[in-house]
Design a protein around this motif. Sequence first.
Motif, PDB file in Angstrom:
ATOM      1  N   ILE B 114      43.432  48.931  32.923  1.00 34.53           N
ATOM      2  CA  ILE B 114      42.590  49.361  31.797  1.00 34.53           C
ATOM      3  C   ILE B 114      41.378  48.440  31.660  1.00 34.53           C
ATOM      4  N   GLU B 115      41.614  47.148  31.765  1.00 29.60           N
ATOM      5  CA  GLU B 115      40.507  46.192  31.658  1.00 29.60           C
ATOM      6  C   GLU B 115      39.521  46.378  32.816  1.00 29.60           C
ATOM      7  N   ALA B 116      40.069  46.551  34.016  1.00 36.33           N
ATOM      8  CA  ALA B 116      39.213  46.598  35.208  1.00 36.33           C
ATOM      9  C   ALA B 116      38.349  47.847  35.272  1.00 36.33           C
ATOM     10  N   VAL B 117      38.763  48.932  34.647  1.00 42.50           N
ATOM     11  CA  VAL B 117      37.957  50.155  34.738  1.00 42.50           C
ATOM     12  C   VAL B 117      37.036  50.344  33.522  1.00 42.50           C
ATOM     13  N   ARG B 118      37.027  49.355  32.630  1.00 43.74           N
ATOM     14  CA  ARG B 118      36.103  49.444  31.499  1.00 43.74           C
ATOM     15  C   ARG B 118      34.659  49.425  31.979  1.00 43.74           C
ATOM     16  N   LYS B 119      33.794  49.863  31.103  1.00 43.53           N
ATOM     17  CA  LYS B 119      32.375  49.842  31.455  1.00 43.53           C
ATOM     18  C   LYS B 119      31.931  48.421  31.763  1.00 43.53           C
ATOM     19  N   LYS B 120      32.300  47.511  30.880  1.00 43.09           N
ATOM     20  CA  LYS B 120      31.960  46.102  31.115  1.00 43.09           C
ATOM     21  C   LYS B 120      33.221  45.254  31.117  1.00 43.09           C
ATOM     22  N   PRO B 121      33.859  45.171  32.244  1.00 42.88           N
ATOM     23  CA  PRO B 121      35.130  44.441  32.292  1.00 42.88           C
ATOM     24  C   PRO B 121      34.909  42.956  31.980  1.00 42.88           C
ATOM     25  N   ASN B 122      35.878  42.363  31.314  1.00 40.01           N
ATOM     26  CA  ASN B 122      35.820  40.950  30.990  1.00 40.01           C
ATOM     27  C   ASN B 122      36.497  40.164  32.110  1.00 40.01           C
ATOM     28  N   ALA B 123      35.704  39.376  32.811  1.00 41.03           N
ATOM     29  CA  ALA B 123      36.213  38.685  34.001  1.00 41.03           C
ATOM     30  C   ALA B 123      37.354  37.731  33.644  1.00 41.03           C
ATOM     31  N   ASP B 124      37.230  37.052  32.507  1.00 37.32           N
ATOM     32  CA  ASP B 124      38.294  36.119  32.122  1.00 37.32           C
ATOM     33  C   ASP B 124      39.599  36.852  31.848  1.00 37.32           C
ATOM     34  N   ALA B 125      39.484  37.975  31.157  1.00 32.19           N
ATOM     35  CA  ALA B 125      40.690  38.753  30.856  1.00 32.19           C
ATOM     36  C   ALA B 125      41.340  39.235  32.149  1.00 32.19           C
ATOM     37  N   ILE B 126      40.505  39.642  33.100  1.00 27.95           N
ATOM     38  CA  ILE B 126      41.050  40.085  34.378  1.00 27.95           C
ATOM     39  C   ILE B 126      41.788  38.957  35.077  1.00 27.95           C
ATOM     40  N   GLU B 127      41.163  37.788  35.095  1.00 25.76           N
ATOM     41  CA  GLU B 127      41.818  36.646  35.739  1.00 25.76           C
ATOM     42  C   GLU B 127      43.153  36.332  35.061  1.00 25.76           C
ATOM     43  N   ALA B 128      43.145  36.366  33.741  1.00 19.23           N
ATOM     44  CA  ALA B 128      44.362  36.019  32.996  1.00 19.23           C
ATOM     45  C   ALA B 128      45.475  37.038  33.256  1.00 19.23           C
ATOM     46  N   HIS B 129      45.127  38.325  33.197  1.00 15.49           N
ATOM     47  CA  HIS B 129      46.121  39.364  33.495  1.00 15.49           C
ATOM     48  C   HIS B 129      46.670  39.189  34.907  1.00 15.49           C
ATOM     49  N   ALA B 130      45.754  38.998  35.858  1.00 14.75           N
ATOM     50  CA  ALA B 130      46.179  38.896  37.256  1.00 14.75           C
ATOM     51  C   ALA B 130      47.072  37.676  37.460  1.00 14.75           C
ATOM     52  N   ALA B 131      46.723  36.567  36.809  1.00 16.43           N
ATOM     53  CA  ALA B 131      47.539  35.357  36.978  1.00 16.43           C
ATOM     54  C   ALA B 131      48.937  35.562  36.411  1.00 16.43           C
ATOM     55  N   ALA B 132      49.018  36.228  35.251  1.00 10.34           N
ATOM     56  CA  ALA B 132      50.332  36.479  34.647  1.00 10.34           C
ATOM     57  C   ALA B 132      51.170  37.386  35.547  1.00 10.34           C
ATOM     58  N   ILE B 133      50.518  38.385  36.133  1.00 11.32           N
ATOM     59  CA  ILE B 133      51.218  39.283  37.054  1.00 11.32           C
ATOM     60  C   ILE B 133      51.727  38.519  38.268  1.00 11.32           C
ATOM     61  N   MET B 134      50.855  37.645  38.804  1.00  6.44           N
ATOM     62  CA  MET B 134      51.265  36.894  39.989  1.00  6.44           C
ATOM     63  C   MET B 134      52.461  35.992  39.686  1.00  6.44           C
ATOM     64  N   ARG B 135      52.440  35.369  38.508  1.00  6.98           N
ATOM     65  CA  ARG B 135      53.581  34.514  38.141  1.00  6.98           C
ATOM     66  C   ARG B 135      54.856  35.354  38.049  1.00  6.98           C
ATOM     67  N   PHE B 136      54.735  36.499  37.418  1.00  8.43           N
ATOM     68  CA  PHE B 136      55.892  37.387  37.236  1.00  8.43           C
ATOM     69  C   PHE B 136      56.440  37.850  38.587  1.00  8.43           C
ATOM     70  N   GLU B 137      55.552  38.332  39.435  1.00 12.67           N
ATOM     71  CA  GLU B 137      56.010  38.877  40.709  1.00 12.67           C
ATOM     72  C   GLU B 137      56.545  37.782  41.635  1.00 12.67           C
ATOM     73  N   THR B 138      55.941  36.615  41.554  1.00 10.42           N
ATOM     74  CA  THR B 138      56.412  35.518  42.394  1.00 10.42           C
ATOM     75  C   THR B 138      57.800  35.085  41.958  1.00 10.42           C
ATOM     76  N   MET B 139      57.970  35.001  40.653  1.00 10.85           N
ATOM     77  CA  MET B 139      59.284  34.673  40.092  1.00 10.85           C
ATOM     78  C   MET B 139      60.330  35.685  40.559  1.00 10.85           C
ATOM     79  N   LEU B 140      59.987  36.974  40.459  1.00 12.28           N
ATOM     80  CA  LEU B 140      60.929  38.009  40.882  1.00 12.28           C
ATOM     81  C   LEU B 140      61.214  37.891  42.381  1.00 12.28           C
ATOM     82  N   ALA B 141      60.131  37.719  43.151  1.00 11.34           N
ATOM     83  CA  ALA B 141      60.300  37.659  44.609  1.00 11.34           C
ATOM     84  C   ALA B 141      61.213  36.503  44.994  1.00 11.34           C
TER      85      ALA B 141
END
Lengths: 488, 488
Positions: B114-141
Motif C-alpha cells: 500500500i505504501e509503495a504504490v502511493r502517489k508519493k511513497p514515503n521512503a522511510d516508511a518503506i524501509e521500516a516496513h521492509a526491515a520489519a518483514i525481513m526480521r520476521f521472515e528471517t526469524m521464521l526461516a
Amino acid sequence: MFAEAEADPTLSKDEFKALETRLRVGLLNAQYERLRQADKTLLVVVAGIDGAGKGATINLLNEWMDPRHIRTLAYGPREGDELDRPPLWRYWRDLPPKGSTGIVFGSWYTPLVIEAVRKKPNADAIEAHAAAIMRFETMLASEGVQIVKLWFHLSAKAQKERAQRLLASPETAWQVSPVDMKVNKRFDRIRSGAHVVLNHTDCGHAPWVVIPSADENMRTARTAEAVLTALRRRGVPRLPPAFVAHSSTTRIVDRLGKLDYDAKVEKEDYESELGLLQGRLALAARSDKFKDRSLIVVFEGQDAAGKGGAIRRVTHALDARQFDITPVSAPSSEELARPYLWRFWRRIPRHGRIAIFDRSWYGRVLVERVEKLIPPAKWRRAYAEINDFEEQLAASGALVLKFWLAVTPDEQLARFREREKSPFKNFKITPDDWRNRDKWPEYSAAANEMMMRTDVPHAPWHLVSANDKRYARLQVLRHIVEAMENQL
Amino acid sequence: MFAEAEADPTLSKDEFKALETRLRVGLLNAQYERLRQADKTLLVVVAGIDGAGKGATINLLNEWMDPRHIRTLAYGPREGDELDRPPLWRYWRDLPPKGSTGIVFGSWYTPLVIEAVRKKPNADAIEAHAAAIMRFETMLASEGVQIVKLWFHLSAKAQKERAQRLLASPETAWQVSPVDMKVNKRFDRIRSGAHVVLNHTDCGHAPWVVIPSADENMRTARTAEAVLTALRRRGVPRLPPAFVAHSSTTRIVDRLGKLDYDAKVEKEDYESELGLLQGRLALAARSDKFKDRSLIVVFEGQDAAGKGGAIRRVTHALDARQFDITPVSAPSSEELARPYLWRFWRRIPRHGRIAIFDRSWYGRVLVERVEKLIPPAKWRRAYAEINDFEEQLAASGALVLKFWLAVTPDEQLARFREREKSPFKNFKITPDDWRNRDKWPEYSAAANEMMMRTDVPHAPWHLVSANDKRYARLQVLRHIVEAMENQL
C-alpha cells in the motif's frame, strides 16, 4: 439448602491446621492420579453470593495443587467474536484437556442466575435455561468432563459485616466492589433465586455443593474438600436416561436406495449453469445481509463421491478471506483429549464467514459406528447431541446445510480403478477405501438412519445423486444459493 | 523483473498436459516427503496484481496436492481482537505445524505494498516496513518455516482484456471485482511500487517468484513449479548475518553477584504495605485508561525463589476475568512443531487484560542454553529475536515487565530441604531441581547475560532480592503498580 451456610460456621486456626495437611496432600495425590489416568477433565464451577470470597478459590487451588495443570476460565458478558457464536461457544473453545482441572468463573449459569433473581422471574425462561444447561452438562459428563459446582454462601448479616470490616481500612477497602454493596439490599431475592437455580440443576453427574463462606478457614477447607471429593470420584457417572439415547423405534427409510442415480447434465448446460450459480453465490456472500449471518456447509458421502470437486466449485465463487475448509480425518491427540464435538466447535465461523467441512461431526454416527470405534450407546446418543449442536448454531444466525453425495457401488468401483491408474490420483485411494467398500450395506444403513434422525428444518440434509459429477456440483451450488437467497 | 510476465507468455493445451502429470506427481511426492520429515512448514505468500487470478491458487493447490495438509490463511484489514495486538500477531497465531503447507492471502506485505504504490511513497516508511518483514521472515526461516512468495503479474493490456472478456457474459462477470477495474488506470504506479517491494524483500531464504498470469495454463504451471521447487529445497537456508546473532563483545555485568540479598521486611510492615499496594493495583487495573493498554508480566528466577507466591499476591488484587497465568514447562508436540515464540504469541493479552508468565520465552537463553538443548547459534540469535518480539508488544500498547527473583545458594538449599520435608510441598522438588542447582554458575552467567542484552526501557528487567519472600513480593507489586500508574 442454605441453612448450614447461613449459620456462618467457623473453623478455628487449630482445627484448620489439622485439616490442611490432609487436604493438601489429598488434592495433590488425586491431581497426579488424574494426570496419570488422563481420562477426565474436572471443571470447578464457581458461583454464589457476591462478596462471599469466590475469587479466593483461584489462589487456593493454584497454591494447594500443582498450578501447571490448572486453568482459570473467567468470563464477563459476551463480547466481540463471542456474540457471533452460540452462547456456549466460548466454554467449548476453552475446554482444558483430560487430566487437567479448570476453574470456571462467569460460567454458563450466569443467564439463569440473572433470570432467577429478577423481581418477577419468567418461569419459562428459567425452564429453558435450565434445560439447555442440563443438556450441556450431560453431554460433557458422558464425554469425560466431570463438573462440580460450588455455591459460596453466607448469611446476610455476615455479608454486610464482611463488607464493613473491609471498608474500614484502606489496606482492604479495595476488596469491596460496588456489586458487593448491593447484594445486601436484595439478599432475600438472591437467596430465593439461588434456590431455584440449584434445585433445577443439581444432579448426580454435576452436583452443587454449598460452601459456607463467612469464615475464611471454613470456606477454604470446604472448597478444598469439595474439589477433593470430585477428584477422587471414579467410574462413569449415571446419566439421566432422557438425555442419553435416541429411543425412537421408527422404521428407517432407505433414502439412499430410492435415489435416482441416472440424473445427469450435459457439458454445455453445465458450464453455463455453473457460472450463473457461482455468480449468484458470490453476490449472496458479498451482500450486506450476510454480515449478520454465517454459513456452515457439511459434505459427507461415500469415498470417491466427489466431495473435493464439489467444494472447489463452491470456493471458486468466494473470496479467500471469507471461507475456511476443514478436512476431517482421524482426531489428533489434542482432539482426543476433549469431547468429540470440541474440534468442530472450534471451527464455527463468525458472522459474514463460511465454514466448509469435508466430512464432519457425522463421523460419530458413520465411521465410528460402523467400525465399532465406540460403544453403541455413544453413537445412539449422538443424534440428539448433534441436533442440539446444530440447533445452537442455527439460533446464533448460522445457515447449516448438509450434503450427502451418493454414488452407486459400480460407479465407485470405476472411480477407484481410475484413481489407481492415475499417477497423481492414486494417493486418494488407500486400503481403507477398499475395506470401507466391503461394508457398503453397513455404511448405507448408518447413512439412512443418520439422515432420518438429523434431517431438521434448520439444518437440512440434501441427498444428492453424484454418479454424474456435473449434476452433483450444480445441485450442491443450487441448494446453497437458494438457501442463502431465501434467508437473506 | 516483470519483462517476461508482461510479454504475457502462453502455454498451449498440449504443452500444459505434458507438464501436468510431472508437476502433480512431483507436488504430491514432495508433499508426502515433507510430512514424513515434518521438520519444516512451507508458507506460500500470494500477492500481485488484482485481476491476475491469484485466488485460483487456492483451488489449484487443494486440487493438485493432498488438501488435508494445506491451510488457507487469508486476511483482510485488521479488526476486532487483532487491533489489540501487534500487526504480526495474527500470522503467528495461525502458523501451521511443520510438515504442512499454508497459503497466505493478505499477508504481512499488505502495508508495504500500500505504501509503495502511493502517489508519493514515503521512503522511510518503506524501509521500516521492509526491515520489519525481513526480521520476521528471517526469524521464521531460522526456525523451520520456509517462505516462497508469488507475485502474479501480467501486462496492462492483458489485465484490461481479461476484465472485459469476463464482463461480457453474466456467467463470468461476477469474477471481476471493482478493484480489478481500478488497477488498469494505475497500472504504472502499481508496477513501480511492486518493483520496490520485490527489490526490498527478495532474499535467498524467502525468494520472490514472478508468475506470468495472462494465460491460465501458464499461470497454473508456473505456480505449481514454484511451489514444487520450494518443497524440494532441502537443507538449512543461509541467513543474512546481520539478522543472525548477537555479536556484541561487551563485558557482562554480574548483576546477580552485586545484589543485596539481606534486604527484608518485617511482618507488620508487610501486611499493611501489601494491602495498600494491592489496592493501588486493583485501582489501576480497573481504570478506564487501562482499557487501551495491556500488561504482560514475566517471572523468572532460580528454583524455589518464590515465583508462585509472588504471582498469587498480584492476582489477589485482580478480577478473575482480567488475567491469565501461563505456567511454562517443556513444550508440547504441538508447540515443538512451530517456532519457539509461537506458544507465547498465542498468549498475548488483548487490551484491558493481564498476562502473567511463570517462566517464559527467556527459557531459550536460560535452560535451553545451559542444558545444551539447542546449538549456541540459536540462543545467541534469540536475544535479538526476543527484543524484537517485546518491541512489537510495547508498540501495540502492552506494558512489559520482567522480574528475576534472586536467591542465594544457601537460601535455595534451605527451601529445597523444607520442601522435601513438607508432605504437600515435596511435589515441587524434583531431581531436575537438584541437577539445576549443580549448574548454579552456568545459570547465573546465562541470567546475567540475558539481563544485559534484553533490559530495555520498553520492557525492563527488575532484579529482585528474594531471600526474604515478603521483601520480594512487595518489590514486585511496587514495580508493577508504579509502572501502571506512570503509564496510565
